[in-house]
Write a protein that holds these residues in place. Sequence first.
Motif, PDB file in Angstrom:
ATOM      1  N   LEU A 355       0.927  -1.400   0.009  1.00 38.82           N
ATOM      2  CA  LEU A 355       0.211  -0.059   0.165  1.00 38.82           C
ATOM      3  C   LEU A 355       0.899   1.626  -0.309  1.00 38.82           C
ATOM      4  O   LEU A 355       0.125   2.507  -0.128  1.00 38.82           O
ATOM      5  CB  LEU A 355      -0.954   0.223   1.328  1.00 38.82           C
ATOM      6  CG  LEU A 355      -2.157  -1.095   1.235  1.00 38.82           C
ATOM      7  CD1 LEU A 355      -2.353  -1.064   2.462  1.00 38.82           C
ATOM      8  CD2 LEU A 355      -2.626  -1.120   0.401  1.00 38.82           C
ATOM      9  N   GLY A 356       1.877   0.951   0.574  1.00 40.25           N
ATOM     10  CA  GLY A 356       3.253   2.057   0.059  1.00 40.25           C
ATOM     11  C   GLY A 356       3.209   2.529   1.825  1.00 40.25           C
ATOM     12  O   GLY A 356       1.546   3.177   2.504  1.00 40.25           O
ATOM     13  N   SER A 359       1.158   7.031   2.302  1.00 34.08           N
ATOM     14  CA  SER A 359      -0.130   6.891   1.325  1.00 34.08           C
ATOM     15  C   SER A 359      -1.133   6.254   2.583  1.00 34.08           C
ATOM     16  O   SER A 359      -1.145   6.311   3.869  1.00 34.08           O
ATOM     17  CB  SER A 359      -0.330   5.430   0.578  1.00 34.08           C
ATOM     18  OG  SER A 359      -0.225   4.629   1.440  1.00 34.08           O
ATOM     19  N   GLU A 360      -1.755   7.294   2.337  1.00 34.12           N
ATOM     20  CA  GLU A 360      -2.932   7.650   3.496  1.00 34.12           C
ATOM     21  C   GLU A 360      -4.181   6.039   3.750  1.00 34.12           C
ATOM     22  O   GLU A 360      -4.045   6.069   5.062  1.00 34.12           O
ATOM     23  CB  GLU A 360      -4.283   7.733   2.945  1.00 34.12           C
ATOM     24  CG  GLU A 360      -5.879   8.546   4.069  1.00 34.12           C
ATOM     25  CD  GLU A 360      -4.929   9.008   5.118  1.00 34.12           C
ATOM     26  OE1 GLU A 360      -5.990   9.048   6.110  1.00 34.12           O
ATOM     27  OE2 GLU A 360      -4.159  10.365   4.407  1.00 34.12           O
ATOM     28  N   ASP A 361      -3.573   4.936   3.191  1.00 29.17           N
ATOM     29  CA  ASP A 361      -4.496   3.650   3.584  1.00 29.17           C
ATOM     30  C   ASP A 361      -3.129   2.776   4.571  1.00 29.17           C
ATOM     31  O   ASP A 361      -2.971   1.942   5.601  1.00 29.17           O
ATOM     32  CB  ASP A 361      -4.719   3.222   2.107  1.00 29.17           C
ATOM     33  CG  ASP A 361      -5.665   2.820   1.901  1.00 29.17           C
ATOM     34  OD1 ASP A 361      -6.171   3.556   2.325  1.00 29.17           O
ATOM     35  OD2 ASP A 361      -5.661   2.895   0.011  1.00 29.17           O
ATOM     36  N   LYS A 363      -0.886   4.844   5.879  1.00 28.58           N
ATOM     37  CA  LYS A 363      -1.256   5.216   7.541  1.00 28.58           C
ATOM     38  C   LYS A 363      -2.332   5.024   8.511  1.00 28.58           C
ATOM     39  O   LYS A 363      -1.860   4.335   9.805  1.00 28.58           O
ATOM     40  CB  LYS A 363      -1.352   6.648   6.961  1.00 28.58           C
ATOM     41  CG  LYS A 363      -0.284   7.438   7.371  1.00 28.58           C
ATOM     42  CD  LYS A 363      -0.447   8.965   6.937  1.00 28.58           C
ATOM     43  CE  LYS A 363       0.251   9.788   6.187  1.00 28.58           C
ATOM     44  NZ  LYS A 363       0.673  11.057   5.614  1.00 28.58           N
TER      45      LYS A 363
END
Length: 378
Positions: A355-356, A359-361, A363
């Motif tokens: 997801l990274g 990224s928001e996801d 986090k």
Amino acid sequence: MLFWIVAALLTLAASLAVMLPLSGRKPRADVGQDHDIEVYRDQLSELDRDAGRGLIGKTEAEEARAEIGRRILKLAGTRDGEAKTGGSSLARMVGAAAVLAVPIVSWGLYATLGSPLLPGQPLSARLQTDPAENTMAELVARAEGHLSSNPEDGRGWDVLAPIYLRMGRFADSVAAYRNAIRLLGESGDRLAGLGEAIANAAGGIVTAEAQETFRKAAAIDPNNSKSRFYLATALAQEGRMQDAASAWQLMLADLQADSPWRVPVQEAIAEAGRRIAAAERPAAPGPSADEVDAAASMSQADRTAMIEQMVNGLDAKLRQNPLDPEGWMRLVRSYVVLGKTDEAREALGRGLQALGGGSEDGKRLSALATSLGLSSTE
């Protein structure tokens, strides 16, 4: 004194740079021009002799004579123009006077209207002036200087804490809020501000400490908009998107029409709706009544095996489709519930990689892991 000497030298240099071209004369080329005219006259005499001896036709002779005449006239016109230009002494005098007038007039006006004797003002001196004349940075410096001498001034910390927050100095804002709470006591606004500063210092993640702070603020002031908004945000970061959307909906219904929180809440509700829609997938057929009865009659070991089989199936699906933030949250939570901490950490790492982490996801997944006692850095 040094300033005036340097200013005078610069002014003189600039004036001379403009005056010198005005005072100079273009070099005359009278000697060379006289020589050229004499050559052309000799050519005319030679042309007349050739025409008299019949060495050149009459038509050619007239054309050559006309060409030589044009050249003589051109040289004579150039010499006359240079004489006129070089002799315009009045224009040079006017230009020199105008150049000299600029520094004289400007220096005179500054001496009359300006403050040439006013000394420079360091920051400490400027901070003693009327606060209305200070910039924001100077006001903050003024407050910091006051608090360094009066660290027990709770009102000063209370004023400075939200300013630090708006300036992006989150760690300073946390410290200022803590000092204000220590000296003035807890209030809904102070606790909500502290929670916001803690969350921003953590990169926007509503950590467990921030959640506890927001809960205290809500207990003191149930209508505190900031604490309600961030508590709903914490639900969203834990993957409880439907609960978060419901909390934001209730908050929106209680807000006044002119509340500044209406737009952020409406945007959060819209984003939650998009995430919920994206997470919805065709549901697999639920267990039949017989299967439910069979599961109820299973031994503890059999039920555990069945749950592990379901978790393993979810793990396998995420390996094939890793861009599923809700699935990673369910998988990490399931491993923790089963007591498989190592598998939970491994799934967390794979999820953050897919997801990274920024990224928001990512986090949200990190926030969930923190709430479950896992660390995304392990």
